[in-house]
Design a protein around this motif. Structure first.
Motif, PDB file in Angstrom:
ATOM      1  N   HIS A   1    -195.199  65.913-123.809  1.00 49.22           N
ATOM      2  CA  HIS A   1    -196.321  66.646-124.697  1.00 49.22           C
ATOM      3  C   HIS A   1    -197.036  67.752-124.012  1.00 49.22           C
ATOM      4  O   HIS A   1    -197.484  68.737-124.426  1.00 49.22           O
ATOM      5  CB  HIS A   1    -197.237  65.449-124.941  1.00 49.22           C
ATOM      6  N   ARG A   2    -197.206  67.366-122.717  1.00 53.04           N
ATOM      7  CA  ARG A   2    -198.119  68.341-121.959  1.00 53.04           C
ATOM      8  C   ARG A   2    -197.555  69.570-121.352  1.00 53.04           C
ATOM      9  O   ARG A   2    -197.960  70.809-121.616  1.00 53.04           O
ATOM     10  CB  ARG A   2    -199.025  67.625-120.938  1.00 53.04           C
ATOM     11  N   LEU A   3    -196.383  69.199-120.752  1.00 56.38           N
ATOM     12  CA  LEU A   3    -195.716  70.453-119.852  1.00 56.38           C
ATOM     13  C   LEU A   3    -195.256  71.344-121.060  1.00 56.38           C
ATOM     14  O   LEU A   3    -195.494  72.684-120.867  1.00 56.38           O
ATOM     15  CB  LEU A   3    -194.564  69.938-119.232  1.00 56.38           C
ATOM     16  N   PRO A   4    -194.635  71.008-122.152  1.00 58.12           N
ATOM     17  CA  PRO A   4    -194.188  72.245-123.095  1.00 58.12           C
ATOM     18  C   PRO A   4    -195.481  72.756-123.663  1.00 58.12           C
ATOM     19  O   PRO A   4    -195.264  74.163-124.102  1.00 58.12           O
ATOM     20  CB  PRO A   4    -193.575  71.060-124.344  1.00 58.12           C
ATOM     21  N   LYS A   5    -196.712  72.198-123.788  1.00 59.42           N
ATOM     22  CA  LYS A   5    -197.855  72.933-124.301  1.00 59.42           C
ATOM     23  C   LYS A   5    -198.171  74.101-123.129  1.00 59.42           C
ATOM     24  O   LYS A   5    -198.357  75.116-123.471  1.00 59.42           O
ATOM     25  CB  LYS A   5    -198.945  72.103-124.364  1.00 59.42           C
ATOM     26  N   PHE A   6    -198.101  73.647-121.773  1.00 55.13           N
ATOM     27  CA  PHE A   6    -198.408  74.544-120.972  1.00 55.13           C
ATOM     28  C   PHE A   6    -197.457  75.672-120.825  1.00 55.13           C
ATOM     29  O   PHE A   6    -197.860  76.887-120.701  1.00 55.13           O
ATOM     30  CB  PHE A   6    -198.463  73.772-119.595  1.00 55.13           C
ATOM     31  N   TYR A   7    -195.972  75.449-121.087  1.00 51.90           N
ATOM     32  CA  TYR A   7    -195.065  76.360-120.846  1.00 51.90           C
ATOM     33  C   TYR A   7    -195.268  77.382-122.000  1.00 51.90           C
ATOM     34  O   TYR A   7    -194.971  78.451-121.877  1.00 51.90           O
ATOM     35  CB  TYR A   7    -193.637  75.721-120.721  1.00 51.90           C
ATOM     36  N   GLY A   8    -195.560  76.621-123.166  1.00 48.77           N
ATOM     37  CA  GLY A   8    -195.569  77.427-124.346  1.00 48.77           C
ATOM     38  C   GLY A   8    -196.741  78.347-124.080  1.00 48.77           C
ATOM     39  O   GLY A   8    -196.625  79.842-124.583  1.00 48.77           O
TER      40      GLY A   8
END
Lengths: 209, 209
Positions: free
Chosen positions: A143-150
């Motif tokens: 949940h969190r890492l994909p949000k930051f990467y996005g």
């Protein structure tokens, strides 16, 4: 001016954020971690400021920076100051705040990455919280890492890295991100996928610069 | 200038940091959380900036603030900007950085306090991570909270709150701390001692101002 950087000897940690900014700009500085206790360095030098009753504006924790009469704590605060002084950040208010905003967002990511190893307590060893670490790491990766990467990918796509606030030099939010994530990747990371994602993030951060 | 504050409707959260600074200074602002969707407010107004491809300097998350042509994200960054503009922070560089440093330290405390409820994932409910929450809360109470309190108490003892950078008005790091901790105390806190300590911290923060 000769800056003085205070951080624990023997580990990169958050001290590396500040060290890299100083190195990149070719600033003169004393790294207290590299000075022997006999010569006034090492851990006692840190404790003198962290615990000294005569320090007017004491830092909560390392790293902290002495810049003439200023004693500055909090990594983002130190980088905000150095970014302006060392020509590593834009001079206009909008660019300066935007850079600080990116740096704070990277700092948030790093806290969350760190906490995948230490979800219960930063003072406990990884092996004392391994089960919880695996659970938190799964949530972080899902949940969190994909949000930051996005987010960082959207920033990159808009080519803001080519804007007037970035020259050919490395920029401190990027320097910051690369080194911290590389540091994390060398630790006892919960799983391989985490290492790969760290590596990808480091690449993205270099590209911003 | 009329500021526009963007935050989720229905919760205080980090939006309250910014709201209180604006209120304290008597600034003109539109609170998008209170504007109906029909009138261009609410969640769609947030998403337009969080997801819009035409936003030059997009925020990672709420809260964010529109100040003329500036779009500012990251709570400490917004408070840094407003502190200067609204006369809630000292004008000299040393005082401004010290205030920002305190605010960042309070923000760190709040993250750790928040994570006692959500040690595994901020997107999971408390009841889904209750066991881990109790363990993290014990560690937080035993090690981290006393460290933060010890620090803020040292700051208070040195009467820095009586320095030239604080007038009779509330100061934004203090406002920030009180409201956030009061908000935390109203939630499903792990145990009563946590509530009591929150209350004590709020008192300390008021005293700083």
């Amino acid at each position: 001016m000769t800056y003085v950087l205070y951080y624990w000897p023997g580990i990169q940690g958050r001290g590396e954020y500040v060290r890299l900014a100083l190195e990149e700009a070719g600033a003169k500085y004393v790294d207290i971690a590299l000075v022997s206790e006999e010569d006034g360095g090492g851990v006692p030098a840190l404790e003198r400021y962290l615990e000294g009753a005569d320090v007017t504006r004491p830092p909560f924790a390392v790293p902290f920076l002495k810049a003439g009469r200023l004693l500055l704590g909090q990594t983002p605060n130190i980088l905000l100051y150095l970014g302006g002084r060392l020509g590593l950040a834009p001079r206009d208010e909008a660019g300066k705040l935007w850079t600080h905003q990116l740096q704070l967002t990277i700092a948030d990511l790093i806290v969350e990455a760190h906490d995948t190893h230490h979800p219960i307590g930063s003072g406990l060893y990884y092996h004392e919280q391994k089960r919880e670490a695996k659970r938190r790491a799964r949530d972080f990766l899902a949940h969190r890492l994909p949000k930051f990467y996005g987010y960082f990918e959207r920033v990159l796509e808009r080519k803001l890295g080519r804007g007037p606030w970035l020259g050919p030099r490395w920029h401190w939010p990027a320097v910051d991100s690369v080194e911290r994530l590389a540091g994390e990747a060398n630790r006892d990371a919960p799983d391989d996928r985490y290492l790969q994602l760290n590596s990808r993030s480091a690449t993205a951060a270099v590209t911003i610069a």
